[in-house]
Design an enzyme around this catalytic site. Structure first.
Site, PDB file in Angstrom:
ATOM      1  N   HIS A 179      24.612  17.445  11.775  1.00  0.00           N
ATOM      2  CA  HIS A 179      23.356  16.829  11.339  1.00  0.00           C
ATOM      3  C   HIS A 179      23.470  16.315   9.904  1.00  0.00           C
ATOM      4  CE1 HIS A 179      19.017  17.398   9.792  1.00  0.00           C
ATOM      5  NE2 HIS A 179      19.069  16.256  10.458  1.00  0.00           N
TER       6      HIS A 179
HETATM    7 CA    CA Z   1      25.117  13.220  12.853  1.00  0.00          CA
END
Ligand code: CA
Ligand code: ZLM
Ligand code: ZN
Length: 391
Positions: A179
């Site tokens: 992320h």
């Molecule tokens: Ca990513």
């Protein structure tokens, strides 16, 4: 006048300083700056330098890094060494440790990869380039006052901040398997930057990036709903990823209508990565770059690197993606004169091919945990979120 014709109408610039590649995070640390040497050798081996402008980037200055990072963090980062770290203290406060070790030349390494992103941004700002590439950048986890996940300086945040001096809206897209938390957090409260990350979610670093993580919820916060997250499981395949990426990224570009796009091309989302758990091939990863490029006729585009822990495949992906930018196609057989060609040969290393089948390696394939319903629900969710955003 050397008679060499450019294959497309795009001006592409490639920003790189070979001094980054010699740095070592330490024995058996997964992040290997040497993967940039391999990438460069492939790019040169295929002759892509003739189709773009190549620049040796300069190190960023301390003042430039202060545009995002805190002064005491930069004081620490610039003065700590493996020799004085015992006396310095504060390692825990700034999150140094196994993931983010103190290593020789760390400050130079940071200034070099950030400098290349500043140079890339400057070429886009002056419109000397339509597409600018920095494979040494893309270090999306670094925070204002803290190192995180192999990242010390957030070159992406700095590049976006630079572009915001000439553009009212910048879209950030992140295909690293992790992320893009540092970039998301930095622009959490502004409607001038939309962030979109695709990543593995669930018992995986950094643990953020759930679907409903869309920015601090308040009608007074212009950044609410400006963070888009596409949490995925193990084993996503080429077709599923292409389909999700084009639909969601296409909708984000259409709704937000950004003047510039920064695309983080982390290669740890490829099949066979040491840390990642997806089943993507080089061409599916590269499709994301093709797709974004196809939407950039009147927008500035910056490509940065990021993760990628199987160096030969990182080099393949980023060389392929460089070829996508200049509009060239590469023959599958890697040229014989490429230095370090051994890194790409033999059955284990992909048989000297540029596009080996990474997704179907029997011992490295991950079970695909995505149902049709889950993928459909995710698209629906993003469309619903985008309806909250008006421009
Ligand atoms: Ca990513
Ligand atoms: N331990 N050595 C992606 C950043 C991922 C946090 C679990 C550290 C490793 C990993 C380091 C040699 C990007 C976590 C891991 C061991 C706490 C992560 C040093 C192996 C080693 O052998 C290793 C002593 C090291 C680190 C594995 N760390 C794997 N995954 C993640 C960070 C960065 O790709 O997104 C962008 C460049 N860290 O899972 C622990 C929780 C520290
Ligand atoms: Zn990653």
């Amino acid at each position: 006048e050397n008679g060499i014709e450019r294959p497309t109408g795009y001006n592409v610039s490639f920003h790189y300083n070979p001094k980054v590649e010699g740095h070592h995070f330490g024995r058996s640390h997964p992040m290997k700056p040497w993967r940039l040497t391999l990438t460069k050798q492939l790019v040169l081996g295929y002759g892509l330098q003739y189709a773009m402008d190549t620049y040796v980037s300069r190190p960023a200055s301390r003042q430039e890094l202060e545009i995002f990072h805190g002064k005491s963090y930069l004081n620490f980062l610039s003065s700590i060494t493996p020799e004085n770290m015992e006396q310095m203290g504060d390692l825990g406060r700034f999150n140094f440790g196994d993931d983010c070790p103190v290593f020789d030349g760390m400050w130079d390494y940071c200034r070099l990869y950030a400098g290349a992103s500043f140079d890339a941004a400057a070429k886009l700002i002056s419109k000397q380039s339509d597409i600018a590439i920095n494979w040494s950048g893309g270090l999306h986890h670094a925070k204002k006052n803290e190192a995180s996940g192999f990242c010390y300086i957030n070159d992406i945040v700095l590049a976006i901040q630079a572009m915001l001096t000439v553009e009212s809206r910048v879209l950030y897209v992140d295909i690293d398997v992790h992320h893009g938390d540092g970039v998301e957090q930095a622009f959490w409260s502004t409607d001038r930057v939309m962030t979109l990350s695709y990543h593995k979610f669930g018992d995986f670093f950094p643990g953020t990036g759930a679907m409903d993580e869309t920015g601090p919820e308040s009608i007074e916060n212009p950044g609410w709903k400006m963070a888009l997250n596409v949490p995925l499981h193990d084993g996503i395949d080429d077709e599923q990823y292409r389909d999700l990426f084009s639909e969601i990224t296409g909708a984000a570009i259409e709704t937000f209508n950004p003047g510039a796009i920064v695309l983080q091309c982390g290669a740890d989302s490829l099949g066979g990565d040491r840390l990642g758990k997806f089943n993507l091939n080089i061409r599916a990863h590269g499709y994301c770059i093709e797709f974004v490029k196809s939407k950039c006729h009147n927008r500035r585009l910056m490509l940065v690197g990021g993760g990628g822990y199987t160096p030969r495949n990182v080099a393949r992906a980023w060389c392929h993606e460089t070829s996508v930018c200049v509009g060239a196609s590469l023959k599958n057989h890697i040229p014989g004169h490429v230095p370090y060609r051994q890194a790409f040969t033999g059955e284990e290393n992909g048989d000297g091919l540029m596009y080996p089948d990474l997704a179907n390696h029997p011992s490295k394939r991950h079970p695909n945990l995505h149902s049709k319903e889950y993928l459909q629900m995710m698209k629906q969710n993003i469309h619903t979120q985008l309806r909250f955003i008006q421009n």
